[in-house]
Design an enzyme around this catalytic site. Structure first.
Site, mmCIF file in Angstrom:
data_model
loop_
_atom_site.group_PDB
_atom_site.id
_atom_site.type_symbol
_atom_site.label_atom_id
_atom_site.label_comp_id
_atom_site.label_asym_id
_atom_site.label_seq_id
_atom_site.Cartn_x
_atom_site.Cartn_y
_atom_site.Cartn_z
ATOM 1 N N GLU A 106 38.198 44.835 38.795
ATOM 2 C CA GLU A 106 37.846 45.999 39.614
ATOM 3 C C GLU A 106 36.734 46.835 38.986
ATOM 4 O O GLU A 106 36.916 48.012 38.696
ATOM 5 C CB GLU A 106 39.075 46.881 39.839
ATOM 6 C CG GLU A 106 40.130 46.240 40.722
ATOM 7 C CD GLU A 106 39.818 46.326 42.213
ATOM 8 O OE1 GLU A 106 38.680 46.711 42.568
ATOM 9 O OE2 GLU A 106 40.695 45.975 43.005
ATOM 10 N N GLU A 129 45.603 38.238 42.377
ATOM 11 C CA GLU A 129 46.732 39.160 42.543
ATOM 12 C C GLU A 129 47.276 38.970 43.946
ATOM 13 O O GLU A 129 46.503 38.948 44.906
ATOM 14 C CB GLU A 129 46.305 40.623 42.369
ATOM 15 C CG GLU A 129 45.867 40.962 40.962
ATOM 16 C CD GLU A 129 45.372 42.401 40.794
ATOM 17 O OE1 GLU A 129 45.754 43.277 41.590
ATOM 18 O OE2 GLU A 129 44.588 42.626 39.863
HETATM 19 C C1 IPT Z 1 44.729 46.063 42.141
HETATM 20 C C2 IPT Z 1 44.415 46.183 40.684
HETATM 21 O O1 IPT Z 1 43.608 45.143 40.256
HETATM 22 C C3 IPT Z 1 45.639 46.215 39.851
HETATM 23 O O2 IPT Z 1 45.280 46.663 38.561
HETATM 24 C C4 IPT Z 1 46.681 47.099 40.443
HETATM 25 O O3 IPT Z 1 46.182 48.401 40.537
HETATM 26 C C5 IPT Z 1 47.009 46.622 41.799
HETATM 27 O O4 IPT Z 1 45.899 46.619 42.599
HETATM 28 C C6 IPT Z 1 48.019 47.493 42.492
HETATM 29 O O5 IPT Z 1 49.180 47.665 41.806
HETATM 30 S S1 IPT Z 1 43.452 46.918 42.998
HETATM 31 C C7 IPT Z 1 44.026 47.092 44.631
HETATM 32 C C8 IPT Z 1 43.986 48.527 45.002
HETATM 33 C C9 IPT Z 1 43.223 46.297 45.568
#
Ligand code: IPT
Length: 951
Positions: free
Chosen positions: A413, A483
């Site tokens: 990010e 993720e």
């Molecule tokens: C994504 C992040 O990469 C991760 O660190 C964490 O924040 C997760 O989301 C949420 O728990 S960013 C997301 C807002 C697309």
């Protein structure tokens, strides 16, 4: 004109000064070392310049200072408090400036050298992790200062060492220019949080070295070449290798994989030092548009792992790291993304040893710049590029000799920019044996894999089919969901649906659940604290508790579900053919490490079991395996086969008989309960009696079943909204949690329309609806009895225009004395419509307390699915059809209102919910909501329960 002060380095974009060049990490060497972990003197000040550097001078009297254990974070040691933000910088964004209020911890440690510390050679002082900026002195001489919190920094100190009374002084600033590069979604936790070590550096000792160990899967040979800054010899006795550094040697060898982590012990010997090598032969390549290891495409069944301990934060000990690895292996996880920074190096040793594919991610995130359209983003500003390259180098150089690492990740990010490109180019130039990952670059300019986060099922399927478009380069690349499955609170739902898609399309090489563990902080006030509990000005609440493990590392139902969904053996059958289909879903291993068993259940009781001979199928192979004759006639009741794949022998990560995979299938159908309506309701004395039951004559409310008191039985559609029901604020899809509450589904009124005494039934007609709305549920309770048992049939008809699904649909009631529960149905753990793969049909028992799943922020939990019957508080309840069963010592309203576990206090009544349906879970707290097939649509429904008193 600006004045240069001694704290200028804090806001300097440069990575630091004075440190040695980064080099390879090794687990052991015959050179001496001295751990400087332990109790240090500590002084906290409010600003970076509140105190001068006299404390670093020899003879400084620090007797009045506090003491803190190192490694640690001072905010978890009684000095100041932690701050949690997801992506917002908790300070004004004006890079590289940081606030004047900059908590600064001065650390002092006086040490003697061990008596036998060698007099010759040099010495290096190593810091494995300090957040976020440190300035170092030894014996009054300044060594330098550095940033890059989760990266190692070494300083040459041989010339400064004394045999006794060495004064090591470390000044740590919470905020620095480096903080702009460390905007990961986690607690801000300053401190010296990883080891501090003094390393003897013998003359002629090892400097940097690079173990190149590739594998030729066609020839079955490994090729080893160890490049070393200091010439020496490399020996691997088991392979008969004894070569000079820099010289390649090819020998027959077994490959390393996460499934079979074959390591060979070796030694790199230079004139002055012997360093232990652990060599794993494997070749990672991009070929045919796929990530291949040793010639085969790999399916990543991964998790994102932050380092976390509920008391020590990111200061993890070896046993905690090992526990993570063991838990992963035992739950069929084969891959880790080290979100979003390189972990403690010992974790990578464990990955090599136990077998996990690793995406090693650099300590880099600048997410907060999204608030200003990424203006001034450091990764697109040349002034910051040296800092980015320094971070890339410190990761790659430290970790390059780990066979488990197959992919480098630039960070998380951080938008896009020239700095990222520079990092990727540097990494490729330094290490061509691995691939480069970064999610934020949709065009894949800098990456070898197309990676996304939280894409919904339909989009992932389009990508799998290659219909997603994108740049030419991207279309050629394999896909990872770096993720997905946001495991916040109850959920995630929809994992099995993702897995089916991953397994259908070659291009999809799997994903990494967000995330491994809840970052709850153990706290007397709350059980576990989360964002906002320390009075932070800005915070993101319990978004920091979104793991598959609770903070104490107890697996949540989400992990149990994930284990089932990703199991490496598929067991399928339809119960008719007398066979079961076994498929080996490993990428490499055959099934020889597993032993199979069968068992046969009638009405949930096992009536026969035995071993099942299954051939040692190779990866990808399937076979139809014959089952034995059923041990009893199928007419005896509802029957199931359960076939399990167990470890045939102890492994380093689990004992023999550990269940790796299982499947269950029905042989004969269930007989639904039926009650002949032979009794009729009899009025009298304010009550109506019907069979074993009594009712309030005026309201028709159930009062007793035999000797069991029942209170408040009525239709229930509300559940304590989950984090995934609530959804994240930025979601553009409908967020049902908000909509439900907006409609008032949590405060339904029950209007009594009629209590009708018929010949063979008591009928109570109601309308259930929220204030201020037209919508309603016409609800009829029809009670019948055969004199012994009492049947309730509930008919629900939505009135007016219901466009929203219901949270749940069923009845609830209170029992005054209940503790033990047993049931025949899905278990042993909780299950919801889109998270029920791990629930197996059987006879289960529990206490009411043990039915609860302790989500850090309380919410709907604990439902058992597919329940045929349940017994609780002296009642037996059978369902037609099967139902979800929930029982708790507080009401749904209390559960809904609770913010922390400690808000829930047991009352005298046990509240039971019997649900005909539940809405799916989804993962909308940061992903898609439940798929449409898991919505609980508001439509006409009828369901029934039979109650009897347990004699
Ligand atoms: C994504 C992040 O990469 C991760 O660190 C964490 O924040 C997760 O989301 C949420 O728990 S960013 C997301 C807002 C697309």
């Amino acid at each position: 004109m600006s004045l240069r002060t001694t704290t200028d380095y804090v806001e300097d974009v440069s990575p630091g000064s004075g440190a040695l060049p980064p080099r390879a990490r090794y687990a052991s060497s015959d050179a001496r070392s001295l751990s400087l972990n332990g109790s240090w003197r500590f002084r906290l000040s409010d600003t970076a310049d509140a105190e001068d550097d006299s404390f670093a001078q020899e003879g400084y009297e620090a007797g009045g200072w506090a003491e803190v254990p190192v490694p640690g974070h001072w905010v978890l040691q009684g000095h100041g408090s932690p701050v949690y933000t997801n992506h917002l910088y908790p300070f004004p964004v004006d890079p590289p400036r940081v606030p004047t209020e900059n908590p600064t911890g001065d650390h002092l440690r006086v040490f003697d050298l061990p008596k036998d510390w060698p007099a010759d050679g040099g010495a290096v002082l190593r810091f494995d992790g300090v957040e976020s900026c440190a300035r170092i002195w030894l014996n009054g001489t300044e060594l330098g200062e550095f940033k890059g919190s989760r990266l190692p920094h070494e300083f040459a100190v041989g010339h400064l060492l004394k045999t006794v009374d060495n004064v090591l002084a470390v000044r740590v600033h919470q905020w620095s220019a480096g903080s702009y590069l460390e905007d990961q979604d986690q607690w801000w936790l300053p401190g010296i949080f990883r080891d501090v070590t003094l390393l003897h550096r013998p003359a002629g000792g090892v400097l940097d070295f690079f173990v190149h160990a590739s594998y030729d899967h066609l020839a079955g040979t490994g090729t080893l070449r160890v490049d070393s800054d200091v010439d020496g010899r490399v020996t691997v006795p088991e392979l008969g290798i004894d070569v000079a550094t820099g010289e390649p040697v090819t020998v027959p060898a077994e490959p390393w994989s996460a499934e079979r982590p074959r390591l060979y012990e070796g030694v790199l010997a230079t004139e002055g030092e012997r360093v232990a090598l652990r060599i794993g032969f494997r070749t990672v390549e991009l070929s045919d548009g796929l990530i291949k290891v040793n010639g085969r495409a790999v399916l990543f069944k991964g998790v994102n792992r932050h380092e976390w301990h509920p008391e020590r934060g990111r200061a993890l000990d070896l046993e905690t790291m090992r526990e993570d690895v063991l838990l992963m292996k035992r739950h069929n996880i084969n891959a880790v993304r080290t979100s979003h920074y390189p972990p403690h190096p010992a974790f990578l040793d464990l990955c090599d040893e136990y077998g996990l594919w690793v995406i090693d991610e650099c300590d880099l995130e600048t997410h907060g710049f999204t608030e200003q359209g990424w203006r001034d983003n450091p990764v697109d500003d040349d002034r910051w590029t040296p800092a980015l390259l320094d971070r890339a180098a410190r990761m790659v150089e430290r970790d390059k000799n780990h066979p488990s690492i197959v992919i480098w990740s630039l960070g998380n990010e951080a938008g896009t920019g020239r700095g990222l490109t520079a990092m990727a180019e540097w990494m490729r130039g330094r290490d061509s044996s691995r691939l480069v990952h970064y999610e934020g670059d949709l065009d894949c300019r800098d990456t070898d894999v197309y990676s996304r986060m939280y894409a919904d099922h339909a989009e992932v399927e389009r990508i799998g089919r290659g219909l997603d478009g994108g740049t030419h380069k991207r279309r050629e690349l394999p896909f990872l969901l770096c993720e997905y499955g946001h495991a916040m609170g109850n959920g995630p739902g929809g994992l099995a649906d993702y897995q089916r898609i991953f397994e259908t399309y070659d291009r999809l090489q799997g994903g990494f659940i967000w995330e491994w563990i809840d970052h709850g902080i153990k706290d007397e006030r709350y059980g576990y604290a989360y964002g906002g509990d320390f009075g932070e000005e800005l915070h993101d609440g319990n978004f920091v508790c979104d793991g598959l493990l609770f903070p104490d590392r107890r697996p949540s139902p989400g992990l149990v579900e994930y284990k089932k969904v990703i199991e490496p053996v598929a067991v399928e059958g339809d119960g008719t053919g007398g066979t079961v289909r076994i498929t080996n879903k490993y990428d490499f291993a055959d099934l020889s490490a597993l032993a199979f068993t069968w068992s046969y259940q009638v009405n949930g009781e096992t009536v026969g079991e035995g071993t099942l001979p299954v051939p040692a199928l190779t990866a990808g192979e399937s076979a139809e395996v014959k089952l034995p004759e059923p041990p009893v006639a199928t007419a005896a009741g509802e029957a199931h086969w359960t076939v399990r794949a167990l470890l045939a022998a102890d492994t380093p990560w689990a004992p023999k008989d550990h269940v790796v995979a299982w499947g269950q299938f029905a042989v004969s159908a269930r007989q639904v309960p039926s009650v002949a309506a032979t009794d009729g309701p009899v009025p009298g004395n304010g009550l109506i009696t019907l069979g074993p039951a009594s009712f309030d004559a005026r309201t028709g409310a159930l009062r007793t079943v035999g000797g069991v008191d029942v209170t408040g039985l009525r239709l229930d559609v509300w559940r304590a909204v989950t984090d995934n029901d609530d959804g994240a604020a930025w979601q553009t899809d409908i967020r049902y949690g908000l909509l439900w509450r907006g409609l008032g589904l949590h405060r339904m009124r029950h209007r009594l329309d009629a209590v009708e005494l018929g010949d063979d039934a008591l009928t109570v007609r109601t309308r259930v609806a929220p204030a201020a709305r037209e919508i309603g549920l016409s609800t009829v309770y029809r009670w019948t009895s055969d004199g012994n048992r009492l049947q309730l049939t509930v008919s629900v008809d939505p009135e007016d225009d219901w466009t929203v699904p219901l949270p749940r649909l069923g009845i609830r009631f209170g029992l005054s004395a209940a503790d033990r529960v047993q049931w025949f149905g899905g278990g042993p753990g909780e299950a919801y419509p889109d998270s029920r793969a791990a629930s197996s049909v059987g006879r289960w028992q529990s206490t009411v307390d043990d039915l609860q799943t302790p989500y850090v922020r309380p919410q709907e939990n604990g439902a058992r699915a597919d329940v045929r019957w349940a017994e609780i508080g002296g009642l037996r309840i059978e369902g037609d059809p099967e139902f979800f069963f929930t029982a708790r010592r507080w009401t749904t309203e209390q559960l809904d209102a609770a913010e922390h576990r400690t808000d829930l206090t047991p009352g005298d009544t046990v509240w039971v919910n019997l649900d005909h349906g539940q809405h799916g879970l989804g993962s909308q707290s940061c992903g898609p909501g439940p798929l449409p097939q898991y919505h609980l649509r508001a439509e006409a429904a009828q369901f029934s329960f039979v109650f009897s008193e347990i004699s």
